[in-house]
Design a protein around this motif. Structure first.
Motif, PDB file in Angstrom:
ATOM      1  N   GLU A 134      54.096 113.660  55.060  1.00  0.00           N
ATOM      2  CA  GLU A 134      53.030 113.411  56.030  1.00  0.00           C
ATOM      3  C   GLU A 134      53.472 113.734  57.456  1.00  0.00           C
ATOM      4  OE1 GLU A 134      49.791 110.015  57.462  1.00  0.00           O
ATOM      5  OE2 GLU A 134      51.177 109.546  55.822  1.00  0.00           O
ATOM      6  N   VAL A 135      54.782 113.733  57.704  1.00  0.00           N
ATOM      7  CA  VAL A 135      55.239 114.066  59.054  1.00  0.00           C
ATOM      8  C   VAL A 135      54.842 115.491  59.440  1.00  0.00           C
ATOM      9  CG1 VAL A 135      57.171 112.445  58.948  1.00  0.00           C
ATOM     10  CG2 VAL A 135      57.543 114.843  58.283  1.00  0.00           C
ATOM     11  N   ILE A 136      54.707 116.380  58.449  1.00  0.00           N
ATOM     12  CA  ILE A 136      54.339 117.771  58.743  1.00  0.00           C
ATOM     13  C   ILE A 136      52.974 117.832  59.421  1.00  0.00           C
ATOM     14  CG2 ILE A 136      53.835 120.027  57.711  1.00  0.00           C
ATOM     15  CD1 ILE A 136      55.782 119.317  55.459  1.00  0.00           C
ATOM     16  N   LEU A 137      52.031 117.063  58.911  1.00  0.00           N
ATOM     17  CA  LEU A 137      50.677 117.061  59.471  1.00  0.00           C
ATOM     18  C   LEU A 137      50.692 116.728  60.962  1.00  0.00           C
ATOM     19  CD1 LEU A 137      48.419 115.261  56.850  1.00  0.00           C
ATOM     20  CD2 LEU A 137      48.164 117.596  57.676  1.00  0.00           C
ATOM     21  N   HIS A 138      51.372 115.668  61.315  1.00  0.00           N
ATOM     22  CA  HIS A 138      51.343 115.199  62.695  1.00  0.00           C
ATOM     23  C   HIS A 138      52.193 116.078  63.606  1.00  0.00           C
ATOM     24  CE1 HIS A 138      49.118 111.858  61.141  1.00  0.00           C
ATOM     25  NE2 HIS A 138      50.120 111.499  60.349  1.00  0.00           N
ATOM     26  N   LEU A 139      53.258 116.638  63.071  1.00  0.00           N
ATOM     27  CA  LEU A 139      54.015 117.607  63.855  1.00  0.00           C
ATOM     28  C   LEU A 139      53.183 118.846  64.139  1.00  0.00           C
ATOM     29  CD1 LEU A 139      57.542 117.447  62.153  1.00  0.00           C
ATOM     30  CD2 LEU A 139      57.013 116.826  64.524  1.00  0.00           C
TER      31      LEU A 139
END
Length: 619
Positions: free
Chosen positions: A102-107
């Motif tokens: 999920e960190v990919i989305l926000h990055l």
């Protein structure tokens, strides 16, 4: 890891239907048996089959950001997700799960494609950006996670495996002859080529942007060696720092909500990884392949290491009959022909791990390519020049070919390619020979000359091994495919971003020299790995080759190699194939000195590929 697939409308075509998307997703069930999800919006179809390793109950995909403007499907693991999550929370982002990806989305919301510089992991993902009306896809730096795509004219279609793409009605089924020629020439396929015409592989360290009907391919990372091979630190710094980096790389890859085990081959690389893994928690499970043939069995070294680290050790005895039993299934998962049968051993090994409830495995892959583990590095370190034939005209042709392949006429890698072109030419059928100039892979660029020219010989070989052997062969058809066939994820500490970058800075004299190969790695392993393993000569693993398969008198093998079938397929010369077959049946014939040239196994597994994927039997 998971399996992802989907499509995007390009030119006023009808969107992919839910039924088609489900079929595409179902082909990837082995990659993700734990959960499935699909979404169709704004002409974009996304699907994911999930293998749950982090946040087992949450983390369903496709997943979206806070306002739904960005939606993603991801196959992979982000090992530094804990640190990235803290950064994003400090920026004010809200998370819907504890899932690492999920960190990919926000990055992406904050940084766009530049996010890739922050990721330490193995991944292939697709992000639908509704505001920009684009699809953003990326593959990890080393190429651990596969990602394929095609442009049908009406749709852009992608998937973790080609079999998912073939389920889309707009995708034809045909053989890429250049891909076949690559398999015969190099260690394996080289991205962007595949065995399927019109279907390409995203290259390692690359990303794609699909927007307004245009597909743009960009590089964000590539292995790079300095032009000057110099030490910037005292010699003792390098093994000490390498051990520190590997310790952290293993610790990051032990992050999971399931048990993480490791493979033990009996060699230095997997033993060191096993030793470091054993420091991270309670005894882990270790897995090995053993052989009845004492000449190739390494069980003594495997058990020695398992005893030292106190792992719960499991073994699978592998016989020639296992090769026969697994060969067709192996080709279906690899989606390409092969020159060696060791993929079948990997298939049995991942099945053993899954049988004992282990879904994630650490392996030692990558060390040979980065630290000089193959015989060719000793050849280069000895200062010998390129192999010559003694025929000035032949040598001139070879120099010209090397200049076009590598940008350096004096760079010898693997074989004399001009002579090999003549040898493989004879294998092709008459109609294939007539078209040979059109698909001869030696006419197509496979490496970046700028990363080769002017580098030391050992650095050049490492770059070529990483590009031609590791990314699209050892990590793909041998690694990802054989592990995920049994719903097991393989993790590679030697391919950690920090380890990779450091490996390019280690002076070559500390890798290979008069005292042997992988010297800096052996120093890093002292005290962790038994000296008997550290001092071992490099052991080239040899699985049963085509002569042994033929001598077992297996009916379907004989049928696939029969002159009538070879003629009907139209790719190879039946007479030449029959000559190879007769030679292999000779009781005194031993293929082991020429394992890389097992042409008959390529013909056999290519026939399996044609049957498995219903490919046309003509050139």
């Amino acid at each position: 890891m998971c399996g992802i697939t989907g499509s995007m409308v390009l030119h006023n075509a009808r969107p992919t239907t839910a039924e088609v998307l489900e079929r595409m997703s179902d082909t990837l069930t082995h990659r993700g048996p734990d959960a499935a999800g699909t979404l169709i919006q704004d002409g974009v179809a996304l699907a994911c089959r999930r293998l749950s390793l982090v946040d087992l109950a949450g983390g369903g995909q496709p997943m979206s950001n806070e306002d739904g403007s960005v939606t993603m499907v991801c196959n992979g693991e982000i090992f530094n997700h804990v640190e990235l999550r803290a950064l994003l929370l400090a920026r004010g982002h809200r998370f819907e799960s504890s899932c690492d990806v999920e960190v990919i989305l926000h990055l992406y919301e904050d940084e766009g494609p530049e996010l890739l510089a922050r990721l330490n992991g193995q991944f292939a993902f697709a992000i639908h950006d509704r505001r920009r009306r684009q699809l953003f896809l990326a593959r990890d730096h080393a190429g651990i996670a596969p990602l394929y795509y095609t442009d049908t004219g009406g749709h852009f279609v992608f998937g973790s495996e080609i079999k998912s793409i073939l389920e889309h009605p707009g995708v034809p089924r045909d053989v890429d002859l250049t891909g076949l020629d690559q398999v015969l020439t190099f260690p394996g396929l080289v991205s962007p080529r595949t065995m399927f015409r019109g279907i390409e592989s995203v290259r390692n360290g690359h990303y794609l942007i699909v927007r307004d009907g245009v597909v743009t391919d960009r590089c964000y990372w590539a292995l790079g060696y300095p032009r000057e091979d110099v030490a910037h630190r005292p010699d003792e710094f390098y093994p000490e720092h390498l051990r520190e980096l590997l310790t952290r790389a293993v610790r990051l890859r032990m992050r999971a909500d399931v048990e993480v085990g490791f493979y033990l081959s009996g060699g230095l690389d997997s033993s060191l990884i096993g030793a470091l893994a054993s420091q991270s928690g309670p005894p882990a499970h270790s897995f090995s392949i053993t052989f009845p043939d004492a000449a190739i069995d390494e069980s003594g070294y495997q058990r020695l290491m398992a005893t030292k680290v106190g792992s719960v050790h499991h073994e699978a005895v592998f016989t020639e009959q296992d090769t026969v039993a697994e060969l067709q299934r192996m080709v279906r998962h690899a989606e390409c022909p092969v020159k060696e049968t060791y993929n079948t051993c990997s298939l049995v090994l991942s099945a053993l791990a899954r049988e004992h409830g282990v879904k994630a495995i650490l392996t030692g892959e990558g060390a040979d390519e980065l630290f000089g583990g193959y015989p060719g590095y000793r050849f280069d370190a000895g200062g010998r020049g390129p192999v010559v034939s003694g025929d000035p005209l032949e040598d001139a042709f070879e120099d010209d070919l090397r200049a076009r392949l590598w940008g350096d006429p004096e760079l010898f890698y693997e074989r004399r390619y001009h002579a090999w072109r003549d040898a493989k030419f004879e294998l092709y059928s008459e109609q294939a020979r007539a078209a040979f100039a059109e698909f001869d892979c030696l006419h197509h660029p496979v490496v970046d000359h700028e990363r080769l020219v002017g580098r030391p010989r050992l650095s050049q070989r490492s770059y070529l091994d990483f590009t031609l052997r590791l990314s699209d062969h050892l990590l793909t058809d041998h690694g990802d495919r054989m592990a995920l066939a049994n719903s097991v994820e393989a993790r590679y500490p030697f391919l950690d971003r920090a380890v990779l970058d450091f490996a390019t800075q280690v002076p070559n004299r500390l890798k290979v020299g008069a005292r042997g190969e992988k010297l800096v790695l052996k120093q890093a392993a002292e005290g962790l790995v038994p000296p008997e393993i550290i001092r071992r000569e490099k052991y080239g693993f040899r699985a049963p080759a085509s002569p042994r398969l033929l001598r077992r008198n297996v009916e379907w093998v004989d049928d696939l190699l029969s002159p009538a079938r070879i003629a009907r397929q139209g790719y190879f010369d039946p007479a030449v194939v029959e000559q190879l077959r007769s030679r292999s049946l000779d009781a005194g014939f031993d293929l082991h000195p020429h394992l890389d040239d097992d042409l008959l196994l390529v013909v056999l597994t290519f026939g399996i590929l044609l049957d498995t994927f219903n490919l046309p039997g003509h050139v």
